[in-house]
Design a protein around this motif. Sequence first.
Motif, PDB file in Angstrom:
ATOM      1  N   MET A 157       0.837  -1.165   0.000  1.00 45.24           N
ATOM      2  CA  MET A 157       0.000   0.000   0.000  1.00 45.24           C
ATOM      3  C   MET A 157       0.894   1.245   0.000  1.00 45.24           C
ATOM      4  SD  MET A 157      -2.602   1.397   3.049  1.00 45.24           S
ATOM      5  CE  MET A 157      -2.679  -0.156   3.815  1.00 45.24           C
ATOM      6  N   ASN A 158       0.695   2.092  -0.992  1.00 45.95           N
ATOM      7  CA  ASN A 158       1.435   3.348  -1.063  1.00 45.95           C
ATOM      8  C   ASN A 158       0.801   4.363  -0.130  1.00 45.95           C
ATOM      9  OD1 ASN A 158       3.285   2.508  -2.966  1.00 45.95           O
ATOM     10  ND2 ASN A 158       1.978   3.075  -4.680  1.00 45.95           N
ATOM     11  N   MET A 159       1.610   5.025   0.648  1.00 47.56           N
ATOM     12  CA  MET A 159       1.129   5.989   1.621  1.00 47.56           C
ATOM     13  C   MET A 159       1.408   7.407   1.135  1.00 47.56           C
ATOM     14  SD  MET A 159      -0.492   5.665   4.455  1.00 47.56           S
ATOM     15  CE  MET A 159      -0.140   3.947   4.675  1.00 47.56           C
ATOM     16  N   ASN A 160       0.424   8.290   1.301  1.00 46.50           N
ATOM     17  CA  ASN A 160       0.553   9.719   0.981  1.00 46.50           C
ATOM     18  C   ASN A 160       0.866   9.974  -0.489  1.00 46.50           C
ATOM     19  OD1 ASN A 160      -0.012  10.277   3.649  1.00 46.50           O
ATOM     20  ND2 ASN A 160       2.134  10.470   4.235  1.00 46.50           N
ATOM     21  N   VAL A 161       0.307   9.119  -1.346  1.00 47.00           N
ATOM     22  CA  VAL A 161       0.519   9.235  -2.793  1.00 47.00           C
ATOM     23  C   VAL A 161      -0.840   9.271  -3.486  1.00 47.00           C
ATOM     24  CG1 VAL A 161       1.484   8.081  -4.818  1.00 47.00           C
ATOM     25  CG2 VAL A 161       2.693   7.963  -2.639  1.00 47.00           C
ATOM     26  N   VAL A 162      -0.981  10.161  -4.445  1.00 43.05           N
ATOM     27  CA  VAL A 162      -2.174  10.197  -5.288  1.00 43.05           C
ATOM     28  C   VAL A 162      -1.793   9.663  -6.663  1.00 43.05           C
ATOM     29  CG1 VAL A 162      -3.245  12.116  -4.028  1.00 43.05           C
ATOM     30  CG2 VAL A 162      -1.779  12.592  -6.000  1.00 43.05           C
ATOM     31  N   PRO A 163      -2.788   9.292  -7.486  1.00 41.58           N
ATOM     32  CA  PRO A 163      -2.437   8.830  -8.835  1.00 41.58           C
ATOM     33  C   PRO A 163      -1.598   9.868  -9.579  1.00 41.58           C
ATOM     34  CG  PRO A 163      -4.725   8.360  -8.352  1.00 41.58           C
ATOM     35  CD  PRO A 163      -4.216   9.216  -7.232  1.00 41.58           C
ATOM     36  N   ARG A 164      -0.850   9.384 -10.554  1.00 44.33           N
ATOM     37  CA  ARG A 164       0.042  10.246 -11.328  1.00 44.33           C
ATOM     38  C   ARG A 164      -0.753  11.330 -12.053  1.00 44.33           C
ATOM     39  NH1 ARG A 164       1.843  11.047 -16.296  1.00 44.33           N
ATOM     40  NH2 ARG A 164       3.996  11.639 -16.630  1.00 44.33           N
ATOM     41  N   LEU A 165      -0.269  12.541 -11.955  1.00 46.79           N
ATOM     42  CA  LEU A 165      -0.885  13.679 -12.614  1.00 46.79           C
ATOM     43  C   LEU A 165      -0.065  14.010 -13.860  1.00 46.79           C
ATOM     44  CD1 LEU A 165      -3.154  15.749 -12.435  1.00 46.79           C
ATOM     45  CD2 LEU A 165      -1.626  17.196 -11.105  1.00 46.79           C
ATOM     46  N   ASP A 166      -0.662  13.820 -15.023  1.00 50.02           N
ATOM     47  CA  ASP A 166       0.004  14.091 -16.295  1.00 50.02           C
ATOM     48  C   ASP A 166      -0.151  15.569 -16.625  1.00 50.02           C
ATOM     49  OD1 ASP A 166       0.900  14.270 -18.900  1.00 50.02           O
ATOM     50  OD2 ASP A 166      -0.568  12.887 -19.734  1.00 50.02           O
ATOM     51  N   THR A 167       0.939  16.318 -16.585  1.00 52.75           N
ATOM     52  CA  THR A 167       0.895  17.756 -16.874  1.00 52.75           C
ATOM     53  C   THR A 167       1.546  18.088 -18.221  1.00 52.75           C
ATOM     54  OG1 THR A 167       2.959  18.104 -15.662  1.00 52.75           O
ATOM     55  CG2 THR A 167       0.899  18.356 -14.418  1.00 52.75           C
ATOM     56  N   SER A 168       1.682  17.082 -19.077  1.00 53.78           N
ATOM     57  CA  SER A 168       2.404  17.273 -20.338  1.00 53.78           C
ATOM     58  C   SER A 168       1.654  18.133 -21.350  1.00 53.78           C
ATOM     59  CB  SER A 168       2.756  15.919 -20.954  1.00 53.78           C
ATOM     60  OG  SER A 168       1.577  15.203 -21.258  1.00 53.78           O
ATOM     61  N   THR A 169       0.331  18.215 -21.255  1.00 56.35           N
ATOM     62  CA  THR A 169      -0.441  19.031 -22.186  1.00 56.35           C
ATOM     63  C   THR A 169      -0.959  20.256 -21.470  1.00 56.35           C
ATOM     64  OG1 THR A 169      -1.130  17.061 -23.413  1.00 56.35           O
ATOM     65  CG2 THR A 169      -2.407  19.064 -23.774  1.00 56.35           C
ATOM     66  N   ASN A 170      -0.438  21.417 -21.876  1.00 57.61           N
ATOM     67  CA  ASN A 170      -0.882  22.671 -21.287  1.00 57.61           C
ATOM     68  C   ASN A 170      -0.897  23.722 -22.379  1.00 57.61           C
ATOM     69  OD1 ASN A 170      -1.285  25.086 -19.959  1.00 57.61           O
ATOM     70  ND2 ASN A 170      -0.105  24.481 -18.172  1.00 57.61           N
ATOM     71  N   THR A 171      -2.036  23.830 -23.039  1.00 56.92           N
ATOM     72  CA  THR A 171      -2.163  24.793 -24.133  1.00 56.92           C
ATOM     73  C   THR A 171      -2.703  26.139 -23.664  1.00 56.92           C
ATOM     74  OG1 THR A 171      -4.360  23.929 -24.671  1.00 56.92           O
ATOM     75  CG2 THR A 171      -2.488  22.980 -25.868  1.00 56.92           C
ATOM     76  N   THR A 172      -3.113  26.222 -22.407  1.00 55.94           N
ATOM     77  CA  THR A 172      -3.686  27.467 -21.896  1.00 55.94           C
ATOM     78  C   THR A 172      -2.662  28.346 -21.189  1.00 55.94           C
ATOM     79  OG1 THR A 172      -4.269  26.501 -19.766  1.00 55.94           O
ATOM     80  CG2 THR A 172      -5.925  26.331 -21.534  1.00 55.94           C
ATOM     81  N   GLY A 173      -1.532  27.763 -20.775  1.00 53.13           N
ATOM     82  CA  GLY A 173      -0.565  28.510 -19.986  1.00 53.13           C
ATOM     83  C   GLY A 173      -1.004  28.674 -18.543  1.00 53.13           C
ATOM     84  N   CYS A 174      -2.084  28.005 -18.188  1.00 52.63           N
ATOM     85  CA  CYS A 174      -2.626  28.081 -16.827  1.00 52.63           C
ATOM     86  C   CYS A 174      -2.677  26.670 -16.254  1.00 52.63           C
ATOM     87  CB  CYS A 174      -4.011  28.741 -16.865  1.00 52.63           C
ATOM     88  SG  CYS A 174      -4.812  28.960 -15.261  1.00 52.63           S
ATOM     89  N   CYS A 175      -3.776  25.972 -16.418  1.00 48.41           N
ATOM     90  CA  CYS A 175      -3.925  24.606 -15.902  1.00 48.41           C
ATOM     91  C   CYS A 175      -3.594  23.589 -16.993  1.00 48.41           C
ATOM     92  CB  CYS A 175      -5.364  24.347 -15.460  1.00 48.41           C
ATOM     93  SG  CYS A 175      -6.008  25.492 -14.240  1.00 48.41           S
ATOM     94  N   ALA A 176      -2.910  22.528 -16.612  1.00 49.75           N
ATOM     95  CA  ALA A 176      -2.658  21.438 -17.559  1.00 49.75           C
ATOM     96  C   ALA A 176      -3.970  20.714 -17.847  1.00 49.75           C
ATOM     97  CB  ALA A 176      -1.643  20.464 -16.968  1.00 49.75           C
ATOM     98  N   LYS A 177      -4.066  20.138 -19.026  1.00 49.80           N
ATOM     99  CA  LYS A 177      -5.243  19.339 -19.385  1.00 49.80           C
ATOM    100  C   LYS A 177      -5.232  18.076 -18.528  1.00 49.80           C
ATOM    101  CE  LYS A 177      -7.613  17.271 -23.301  1.00 49.80           C
ATOM    102  NZ  LYS A 177      -7.551  17.027 -24.757  1.00 49.80           N
ATOM    103  N   PHE A 178      -6.341  17.816 -17.853  1.00 46.05           N
ATOM    104  CA  PHE A 178      -6.417  16.660 -16.956  1.00 46.05           C
ATOM    105  C   PHE A 178      -6.649  15.386 -17.752  1.00 46.05           C
ATOM    106  CE2 PHE A 178      -8.819  13.729 -14.182  1.00 46.05           C
ATOM    107  CZ  PHE A 178      -7.872  13.574 -13.175  1.00 46.05           C
ATOM    108  N   ASN A 179      -5.826  14.375 -17.467  1.00 45.20           N
ATOM    109  CA  ASN A 179      -5.996  13.044 -18.038  1.00 45.20           C
ATOM    110  C   ASN A 179      -6.547  12.155 -16.927  1.00 45.20           C
ATOM    111  OD1 ASN A 179      -5.802  10.460 -19.037  1.00 45.20           O
ATOM    112  ND2 ASN A 179      -3.694  10.649 -19.727  1.00 45.20           N
ATOM    113  N   PRO A 180      -7.804  11.706 -17.035  1.00 40.29           N
ATOM    114  CA  PRO A 180      -8.422  10.957 -15.941  1.00 40.29           C
ATOM    115  C   PRO A 180      -7.926   9.518 -15.784  1.00 40.29           C
ATOM    116  CG  PRO A 180      -9.939  11.114 -17.783  1.00 40.29           C
ATOM    117  CD  PRO A 180      -8.740  11.952 -18.140  1.00 40.29           C
ATOM    118  N   GLU A 181      -7.091   9.051 -16.699  1.00 39.95           N
ATOM    119  CA  GLU A 181      -6.613   7.669 -16.628  1.00 39.95           C
ATOM    120  C   GLU A 181      -5.908   7.405 -15.292  1.00 39.95           C
ATOM    121  OE1 GLU A 181      -3.387   4.897 -18.931  1.00 39.95           O
ATOM    122  OE2 GLU A 181      -4.583   6.279 -20.145  1.00 39.95           O
ATOM    123  N   GLY A 182      -6.342   6.354 -14.621  1.00 42.65           N
ATOM    124  CA  GLY A 182      -5.748   5.948 -13.354  1.00 42.65           C
ATOM    125  C   GLY A 182      -6.350   6.612 -12.129  1.00 42.65           C
TER     126      GLY A 182
END
Length: 168
Positions: free
Chosen positions: A1-26
């Motif tokens: 069991m992983n402790m204090n870890v959330v699923p991986r957040l993919d921040t590779s796509t950011n066309t707005t210059g503000c928030c990265a596009k959220f990838n819901p996978e995982g």
Amino acid sequence: MNMNVVPRLDTSTNTTGCCAKFNPEGWDGAEVHFRDKAFLRALTRSVMHIPLNWGTVFGRVLGKLDAGAAVEPEGFVVLSRELSPWSAEHLFAIRAAVPGEEVTTLSGDFVTKVFEGSFAEARHWHEALQAISAAHGKPDGQAYFYYTTCPKCAKAYGKNYVVGFAEV
């Protein structure tokens, strides 16, 4: 069991210059376990569940986090929950304290649920999280929301993903 870890957040796509596009996978159905996980705690004011100073509070906190390198490098997340129709609490994952801001810890086990749609659906999302908690034997479990993008970025990306965290 992983402790204090959330699923991986993919921040590779950011066309707005503000928030990265959220990838819901995982993210949907993930089990998350926090034990004394450090968070910066901030409050916002609301009128009948409509936030009044969200942008001001988030701007202040995120600016301080970036300036002080306190942002959790892996798995940055902001967990939000309404305390009443007049206020909400926001927990920003951190790796170091930030001067002038309140630090708290969170312990608990959670199951995530990904929602997509208008914020007008939040009441139904909260009910779904309560049902998940109850199904796991915790009918009074806490429910938190991770708003993955700001409203402007959600509009730009064409999707408004929100991740619910149901305490189990």
